[in-house]
Scaffold this motif. Structure first.
Motif, PDB file in Angstrom:
ATOM      1  N   GLU A  60       0.836  -1.205   0.000  1.00  0.00           N
ATOM      2  CA  GLU A  60       0.000   0.000   0.000  1.00  0.00           C
ATOM      3  C   GLU A  60       0.870   1.254   0.000  1.00  0.00           C
ATOM      4  O   GLU A  60       0.618   2.199  -0.764  1.00  0.00           O
ATOM      5  N   ALA A  61       1.881   1.281   0.858  1.00  0.00           N
ATOM      6  CA  ALA A  61       2.755   2.451   0.948  1.00  0.00           C
ATOM      7  C   ALA A  61       3.462   2.704  -0.377  1.00  0.00           C
ATOM      8  O   ALA A  61       3.619   3.857  -0.802  1.00  0.00           O
ATOM      9  N   THR A  62       3.879   1.624  -1.053  1.00  0.00           N
ATOM     10  CA  THR A  62       4.568   1.772  -2.339  1.00  0.00           C
ATOM     11  C   THR A  62       3.636   2.366  -3.387  1.00  0.00           C
ATOM     12  O   THR A  62       4.006   3.318  -4.107  1.00  0.00           O
ATOM     13  N   PHE A  63       2.423   1.830  -3.495  1.00  0.00           N
ATOM     14  CA  PHE A  63       1.463   2.329  -4.481  1.00  0.00           C
ATOM     15  C   PHE A  63       1.089   3.786  -4.200  1.00  0.00           C
ATOM     16  O   PHE A  63       1.014   4.614  -5.124  1.00  0.00           O
ATOM     17  N   VAL A  64       0.855   4.103  -2.936  1.00  0.00           N
ATOM     18  CA  VAL A  64       0.465   5.471  -2.577  1.00  0.00           C
ATOM     19  C   VAL A  64       1.598   6.437  -2.895  1.00  0.00           C
ATOM     20  O   VAL A  64       1.373   7.532  -3.430  1.00  0.00           O
ATOM     21  N   SER A  65       2.827   6.036  -2.581  1.00  0.00           N
ATOM     22  CA  SER A  65       3.976   6.896  -2.846  1.00  0.00           C
ATOM     23  C   SER A  65       4.169   7.135  -4.346  1.00  0.00           C
ATOM     24  O   SER A  65       4.387   8.279  -4.787  1.00  0.00           O
ATOM     25  N   GLU A  66       4.081   6.064  -5.120  1.00  0.00           N
ATOM     26  CA  GLU A  66       4.265   6.197  -6.562  1.00  0.00           C
ATOM     27  C   GLU A  66       3.137   7.004  -7.195  1.00  0.00           C
ATOM     28  O   GLU A  66       3.365   7.818  -8.096  1.00  0.00           O
ATOM     29  N   ALA A  67       1.915   6.794  -6.705  1.00  0.00           N
ATOM     30  CA  ALA A  67       0.778   7.555  -7.239  1.00  0.00           C
ATOM     31  C   ALA A  67       0.943   9.041  -6.961  1.00  0.00           C
ATOM     32  O   ALA A  67       0.670   9.884  -7.828  1.00  0.00           O
ATOM     33  N   ALA A  68       1.404   9.356  -5.745  1.00  0.00           N
ATOM     34  CA  ALA A  68       1.616  10.763  -5.403  1.00  0.00           C
ATOM     35  C   ALA A  68       2.710  11.365  -6.275  1.00  0.00           C
ATOM     36  O   ALA A  68       2.615  12.525  -6.709  1.00  0.00           O
ATOM     37  N   ARG A  69       3.747  10.594  -6.560  1.00  0.00           N
ATOM     38  CA  ARG A  69       4.846  11.092  -7.391  1.00  0.00           C
ATOM     39  C   ARG A  69       4.373  11.400  -8.805  1.00  0.00           C
ATOM     40  O   ARG A  69       4.828  12.356  -9.432  1.00  0.00           O
ATOM     41  N   LEU A  70       3.430  10.592  -9.292  1.00  0.00           N
ATOM     42  CA  LEU A  70       2.918  10.774 -10.642  1.00  0.00           C
ATOM     43  C   LEU A  70       1.711  11.715 -10.692  1.00  0.00           C
ATOM     44  O   LEU A  70       1.181  11.988 -11.765  1.00  0.00           O
ATOM     45  N   GLY A  71       1.248  12.168  -9.526  1.00  0.00           N
ATOM     46  CA  GLY A  71       0.099  13.065  -9.489  1.00  0.00           C
ATOM     47  C   GLY A  71      -1.225  12.344  -9.669  1.00  0.00           C
ATOM     48  O   GLY A  71      -2.223  12.969 -10.053  1.00  0.00           O
ATOM     49  N   VAL A  72      -1.255  11.043  -9.388  1.00  0.00           N
ATOM     50  CA  VAL A  72      -2.478  10.257  -9.523  1.00  0.00           C
ATOM     51  C   VAL A  72      -3.242  10.284  -8.207  1.00  0.00           C
ATOM     52  O   VAL A  72      -2.678  10.022  -7.143  1.00  0.00           O
ATOM     53  N   THR A  73      -4.528  10.611  -8.262  1.00  0.00           N
ATOM     54  CA  THR A  73      -5.361  10.649  -7.063  1.00  0.00           C
ATOM     55  C   THR A  73      -5.955   9.269  -6.799  1.00  0.00           C
ATOM     56  O   THR A  73      -6.615   8.685  -7.658  1.00  0.00           O
ATOM     57  N   LEU A  74      -5.689   8.741  -5.602  1.00  0.00           N
ATOM     58  CA  LEU A  74      -6.210   7.425  -5.235  1.00  0.00           C
ATOM     59  C   LEU A  74      -7.404   7.584  -4.300  1.00  0.00           C
ATOM     60  O   LEU A  74      -7.580   8.632  -3.675  1.00  0.00           O
ATOM     61  N   PRO A  75      -8.212   6.536  -4.168  1.00  0.00           N
ATOM     62  CA  PRO A  75      -9.323   6.593  -3.196  1.00  0.00           C
ATOM     63  C   PRO A  75      -8.778   6.834  -1.801  1.00  0.00           C
ATOM     64  O   PRO A  75      -7.717   6.331  -1.433  1.00  0.00           O
ATOM     65  N   LYS A  76      -9.506   7.616  -0.992  1.00  0.00           N
ATOM     66  CA  LYS A  76      -9.069   7.888   0.364  1.00  0.00           C
ATOM     67  C   LYS A  76      -9.277   6.654   1.240  1.00  0.00           C
ATOM     68  O   LYS A  76     -10.238   5.907   1.042  1.00  0.00           O
ATOM     69  N   PRO A  77      -8.376   6.441   2.203  1.00  0.00           N
ATOM     70  CA  PRO A  77      -8.585   5.322   3.132  1.00  0.00           C
ATOM     71  C   PRO A  77      -9.866   5.526   3.920  1.00  0.00           C
ATOM     72  O   PRO A  77     -10.341   6.639   4.087  1.00  0.00           O
ATOM     73  N   TYR A  78     -10.415   4.436   4.422  1.00  0.00           N
ATOM     74  CA  TYR A  78     -11.603   4.546   5.259  1.00  0.00           C
ATOM     75  C   TYR A  78     -11.238   5.282   6.538  1.00  0.00           C
ATOM     76  O   TYR A  78     -10.110   5.218   7.008  1.00  0.00           O
ATOM     77  N   ASP A  79     -12.217   5.980   7.110  1.00  0.00           N
ATOM     78  CA  ASP A  79     -11.987   6.601   8.400  1.00  0.00           C
ATOM     79  C   ASP A  79     -11.637   5.526   9.412  1.00  0.00           C
ATOM     80  O   ASP A  79     -12.107   4.385   9.325  1.00  0.00           O
ATOM     81  N   PHE A  80     -10.804   5.898  10.394  1.00  0.00           N
ATOM     82  CA  PHE A  80     -10.366   4.933  11.385  1.00  0.00           C
ATOM     83  C   PHE A  80     -11.567   4.286  12.084  1.00  0.00           C
ATOM     84  O   PHE A  80     -12.455   4.955  12.566  1.00  0.00           O
ATOM     85  N   GLY A  81     -11.582   2.981  12.120  1.00  0.00           N
ATOM     86  CA  GLY A  81     -12.651   2.257  12.783  1.00  0.00           C
ATOM     87  C   GLY A  81     -13.837   1.964  11.874  1.00  0.00           C
ATOM     88  O   GLY A  81     -14.702   1.160  12.209  1.00  0.00           O
ATOM     89  N   ALA A  82     -13.915   2.594  10.710  1.00  0.00           N
ATOM     90  CA  ALA A  82     -15.039   2.360   9.805  1.00  0.00           C
ATOM     91  C   ALA A  82     -14.707   1.227   8.851  1.00  0.00           C
ATOM     92  O   ALA A  82     -13.595   1.095   8.374  1.00  0.00           O
ATOM     93  N   SER A  83     -15.667   0.373   8.607  1.00  0.00           N
ATOM     94  CA  SER A  83     -15.437  -0.742   7.696  1.00  0.00           C
ATOM     95  C   SER A  83     -16.762  -1.227   7.161  1.00  0.00           C
ATOM     96  O   SER A  83     -17.744  -1.321   7.883  1.00  0.00           O
ATOM     97  N   ARG A  84     -16.774  -1.570   5.875  1.00  0.00           N
ATOM     98  CA  ARG A  84     -17.991  -2.125   5.300  1.00  0.00           C
ATOM     99  C   ARG A  84     -18.256  -3.540   5.803  1.00  0.00           C
ATOM    100  O   ARG A  84     -19.288  -4.134   5.518  1.00  0.00           O
ATOM    101  N   PHE A  85     -17.260  -4.082   6.541  1.00  0.00           N
ATOM    102  CA  PHE A  85     -17.397  -5.475   7.018  1.00  0.00           C
ATOM    103  C   PHE A  85     -17.982  -5.529   8.403  1.00  0.00           C
ATOM    104  O   PHE A  85     -18.122  -6.600   8.984  1.00  0.00           O
ATOM    105  N   ASN A  86     -18.286  -4.368   9.043  1.00  0.00           N
ATOM    106  CA  ASN A  86     -18.871  -4.382  10.370  1.00  0.00           C
ATOM    107  C   ASN A  86     -20.265  -4.988  10.326  1.00  0.00           C
ATOM    108  O   ASN A  86     -21.012  -4.789   9.380  1.00  0.00           O
TER     109      ASN A  86
END
Length: 209
Positions: free
Chosen positions: A183-209
């Motif tokens: 995840e860190a690698t993809f996020v870092s590379e996306a930021a370097r290329l100016g690619v906007t990725l989906p935001k992480p879920y808010d802490f504690g929030a999950s569609r699996f709850n």
């Protein structure tokens, strides 16, 4: 010119697809991380059997006793130095004190060390719970064992030995480490290329709850 525009549109479409695919990949990694974290937390929250709860109590007592050991050593050193300082002659512990003791005359202890860890002037008093554990470690541990022996109905009769969960915890922690690195690698590379990725879920929030 028309061909160039058509090719450019195709390139934009390809870039958008690749960006969407990258976003979906990062999202799937984050979904997996959340599932593993939930499983990890559930395992760690499982109750202990009686024997292992006893082990935890004894381990805590040992740690407190170690702290008490250090406090007693510091206390004795402070007494040896402090009670022989100038200006404290009335409470001096010196050759005279030992000579009296050998002649059967022992000076009385003051009660400053019985203040349960409070400070008396500049002097530290070590008779805290940790100090008591240090002095009476084994008798207290024996007493704790006797109390546990009296427990017949443990509130978690179906609790499994904790060691049975350790292999799965090791697997989860390894996979989580790998996923977070990806995840860190993809996020870092996306930021370097100016690619906007989906935001992480808010802490504690999950569609699996």
């Amino acid at each position: 010119m028309t061909q160039f525009i058509d090719d450019l549109k195709k390139s934009f479409g390809l870039i958008k697809k690749q960006t969407d695919d990258l976003g979906a990949l990062v999202t799937s990694i984050r979904d997996r991380i959340m599932l593993l974290e939930a499983e990890h937390s559930t395992i760690l929250d499982r109750p202990l059997c009686k024997e292992e709860m006893l082990e935890v109590f004894l381990a805590r007592l040992d740690e407190s006793a170690k702290s008490g050991d250090a406090s007693w050593v510091g206390y004795y050193l402070e007494e040896a130095h402090g009670r022989h300082q100038a200006g404290r002659l009335a409470r001096r512990i010196s050759v005279a004190t030992l000579r009296q003791a050998k002649n059967g005359v022992a000076s009385e202890l003051d009660d400053s060390w019985l203040n349960y860890g409070n400070l008396t002037g500049s002097r530290f008093t070590p008779l805290t719970a940790e100090g008591v554990f240090s002095l009476f470690r084994e008798p207290i541990k024996d007493a704790i064992r006797r109390h546990f022996d009296q427990i017949v109905d443990w509130p978690f009769p179906d609790a499994l030995p904790a060691a049975e969960y350790f292999p799965r915890l090791d697997e989860i922690e390894k996979e989580l480490g790998d996923l977070r690195e990806q995840e860190a690698t993809f996020v870092s590379e996306a930021a370097r290329l100016g690619v906007t990725l989906p935001k992480p879920y808010d802490f504690g929030a999950s569609r699996f709850n």
